[in-house]
Each structure stands twice: as structure tokens, then as C-alpha cells.
Design an enzyme around this catalytic site. Structure first.
Site, PDB file in Angstrom:
ATOM      1  CE1 TYR A 117     -14.900   3.245  -2.581  1.00  0.00           C
ATOM      2  CE2 TYR A 117     -12.996   3.726  -3.964  1.00  0.00           C
ATOM      3  CZ  TYR A 117     -13.547   3.517  -2.719  1.00  0.00           C
ATOM      4  OH  TYR A 117     -12.743   3.570  -1.608  1.00  0.00           O
ATOM      5  CE  LYS A 172      -6.214   1.886  -0.455  1.00  0.00           C
ATOM      6  NZ  LYS A 172      -6.703   1.834   0.892  1.00  0.00           N
ATOM      7  CD  GLU A 183       6.071  -3.817   3.633  1.00  0.00           C
ATOM      8  OE1 GLU A 183       5.374  -4.639   4.257  1.00  0.00           O
ATOM      9  OE2 GLU A 183       6.592  -2.822   4.173  1.00  0.00           O
ATOM     10  CE  LYS A 209      -3.468   8.033   6.766  1.00  0.00           C
ATOM     11  NZ  LYS A 209      -4.626   7.122   6.599  1.00  0.00           N
ATOM     12  NE  ARG A 227      -5.696   9.634   3.401  1.00  0.00           N
ATOM     13  CZ  ARG A 227      -4.403   9.808   3.162  1.00  0.00           C
ATOM     14  NH1 ARG A 227      -3.917  11.029   3.015  1.00  0.00           N
ATOM     15  NH2 ARG A 227      -3.599   8.763   3.085  1.00  0.00           N
ATOM     16  CE  LYS A 238      -3.564   2.468   2.532  1.00  0.00           C
ATOM     17  NZ  LYS A 238      -4.619   2.390   3.548  1.00  0.00           N
TER      18      LYS A 238
END
Ligand code: PBG
Length: 326
Positions: free
Chosen positions: A314, A249, A234, A218, A206, A196
Site C-alpha cells: 500500500y 503473505k 505448498e 480461517k 477486512r 498465505k
């Protein structure tokens, strides 16, 4: 001209093209993200995601029935937490009677076969809007992992089929797996957001959950978009720690990463076409600069072609509609 090979032969009619198409989208490929709000009979359009809504639980259940009826097999739940319940521990996240826990129960009761996945990260519950606990301006890893384990167990208790940690703390997959085992949740899966990236494409999301970080960014936990090898590292670690499905992502700007991970692991790979990707398509379509329907299918097909077995999007409903019309 005398040619030995004429590649256009395989492109000359819709029927031939359909016969040789290498990538075919189907409703079961899609995971539909859902934003859930407290209250009743409430539906709010998200300003930066036109055509996408946050709903109260009663209307969410209705939506899930509709999605199931269309052939969509999975939903990914996000909740909007009230400001007064946010703090630095994120404890609302494992409230037995919290909105997420009630939502999982209600959805599994209404549509038992729907695969319910839950977002696991502290940001919607954090007074700082970060995915972890903050100490001296830092997002601390190990205490956050303990909180994520509690959160995952409480989702499993509520009946979640998969927990989906989206926080990017180190060691959380192994810790969550251990926690689930210790509590005998041997059927609860883990879909890990393994690669990510710290991405500007999360902006509209957000807005949807009012979860923007209160300070800084972040980048000390989400990945640097300059990196590719690190994504493999990862992901392999997450698989070793017990991830059942891994995720990349965002999706469209990271197709190379999706392919590399697909080649590197032996678990299903998912990709998240995030809120900013949705917003870009919607905005260009609204301006009349892109054909929305064609753009949706091209982007989703490309994400699948890159190597995604599953796509959180979405556009799930819209895409199923378009596939049925094809
Ligand atoms: C929270 C989370 C985010 C998204 C999914 N889970 C936002 C973030 O990391 O800041 C983004 C999804 C989207 O943009 O559609 N941990």
C-alpha cells in the site's frame, strides 16, 4: 591498531555506500493493491488504513493512470461487493458484468500496458465472509475450487493479465490452469498466494472490504504461522500445478519464509506487505514514534533483500516518491 581488514571502508560515504548496496528498490518492484467500490466519483478513506482509499471505478482509472506515470507496472484489484449480492455460492464473483470484470476492462482500456492482477477468492462475495463455500460449518474444498475456476475464467475473459488466487484451497492452481487452457486463455498468468498464513495482520483489509469471517477463523485453510517446511511444500506444489509467480503473505513477520522459498523455487517470488503492516507504520508515525519515510524504505528493502522479486504494498506510490527524492 594494525588491522588486516577494515569493513568500515565500504561504509564511509554515501557514494561508496551506493556503489556497494546489494539491494536496490525500483518502481517496477511494486504491485499496487486497489480497492474498488460501486458508484461514481466516490472516494472513502479506510478507517484503519489512514491515507489509503476505496474508490469508485472512474476514480480508480485516474489513479491507475497516475501509477503508470510514476513507473509502477502492476495493480492488484479487490472489489467491495454489495451485501445484497453476497451469498454462499459467491456467484457474483463470475458475473460477466460484475464490478471486477468492469474494472479490469476499464483499466486495460485506459492503460493497456498496466499489468492487471485480480484477487481470486470468494470472501468479498460470501455471505459468511469465508474464502470458500460453507457446508455444515465447514469450508468445502472441491466445490470452492470449481467456483474459483469460474471466477478466474471470467477475469481472464475481461482481460486480466494475472489471476491471483488468495484462498488457499487445495488443488486450485492446477484446476485454474486447466480451466484457462480449456478456454484458450493461454496468455493469462497465475500469481498464487502459495504461503498465505492465517494472520491477524489482515484486520484492516477486512474493514476495507467488509469481508471479515462471520463465524470462526480461517485456520482450516490459511497456514499456521508456526510452520516453515509446510510453506515450502505448498509453494512447490503450486509451481508444479502451474503458478507463474508465487507469493508469501504477510511479509515482514515472514522474511525467513520468503528467503527459503526464494531458494527453493525457480519462479519469481512476491511478498505482500499487508494492511496490518501498513497500519502499524502509519500508527507509530502518527504518534511520532517512528519516522514514516525511513520505516517504509527500510521495510521494503528488507522484504526485497529477503528474496522478494515483487512486493505488493500500500506504500507503492509513497515509496516511488521517496526513491525519486533519494
Ligand atoms: C482475501 C484476501 C485477504 C487479503 C488479501 N486477499 C484477507 C483474508 O485472507 O482474510 C489480505 C490483504 C491485506 O491484509 O492487506 N482472500
Amino acid at each position: 591498531m594494525i588491522l588486516q581488514r577494515r569493513n568500515r571502508i565500504l561504509r564511509q560515504s554515501p557514494a561508496i555506500r551506493a556503489m556497494v548496496a546489494e539491494t536496490i528498490l525500483q518502481p517496477a518492484d511494486f504491485i499496487a493493491p486497489l480497492f474498488i467500490d460501486e458508484g461514481e466519483n466516490l472516494v472513502t478513506e479506510i478507517a484503519s488504513m489512514p491515507g489509503y482509499y476505496r474508490r469508485s471505478l472512474d476514480l480508480t482509472v485516474k489513479e491507475v493512470k497516475e501509477l503508470w506515470g510514476m513507473g509502477i507496472k502492476s495493480v492488484l484489484l479487490f472489489i467491495k461487493c454489495k451485501d445484497e449480492w453476497k451469498d454462499n455460492t459467491g456467484k457474483e464473483a463470475w458475473n460477466k458484468h460484475g464490478l471486477m470484470q468492469r474494472s479490469v476492462k476499464a483499466i486495460k482500456e485506459a492503460v493497456p500496458e498496466m499489468v492487471v492482477m485480480t484477487d481470486v477468492a470468494l470472501d468479498p462475495y460470501s455471505s459468511y465472509g469465508h474464502d470458500g463455500i460453507v457446508k455444515n460449518g465447514e469450508i468445502v474444498n472441491d466445490e470452492t475450487v470449481e467456483a474459483l475456476v469460474r471466477m478466474s475464467i471470467s477475469h481472464a475473459e475481461a482481460g486480466a493479465d494475472f489471476v491471483a488466487p488468495s484462498d488457499m484451497m487445495d488443488g486450485r492452481i492446477g484446476a485454474i490452469r486447466e480451466g484457462l487452457e480449456e478456454h484458450h486463455f493461454t496468455k493469462t498468468g497465475i500469481m498464487s498466494y502459495s504461503a498465505k498464513y492465517a494472520s491477524c495482520f489482515y484486520g484492516p483489509f477486512r474493514d476495507a472490504l467488509d469481508s471479515a469471517p462471520g463465524f470462526g477463523d480461517k485456520k482450516t485453510y490459511q497456514m499456521d504461522y508456526a510452520n516453515r517446511t509446510e510453506a515450502i511444500k505448498e509453494t512447490i506444489i503450486d509451481v508444479e500445478e502451474g503458478a507463474d509467480i508465487v507469493m508469501i503473505k504477510p511479509a515482514l513477520a515472514y522474511l525467513d519464509i520468503i528467503r527459503e522459498i526464494k531458494n527453493a523455487v525457480d519462479v519469481p517470488v512476491s511478498a505482500y506487505q499487508v494492511s496490518g503492516e501498513y497500519a502499524m507504520i502509519k500508527a507509530a508515525a502518527k504518534m511520532g514514534w517512528l519516522n514514516e519515510e525511513k520505516t517504509i524504505l527500510e521495510c521494503l528493502t528488507s522484504i526485497k533483500r529477503a528474496g522478494a522479486d515483487l512486493i505488493a504494498t500500500y506504500f507503492a506510490k509513497e515509496a516511488v516518491r521517496l526513491l525519486n527524492e533519494k
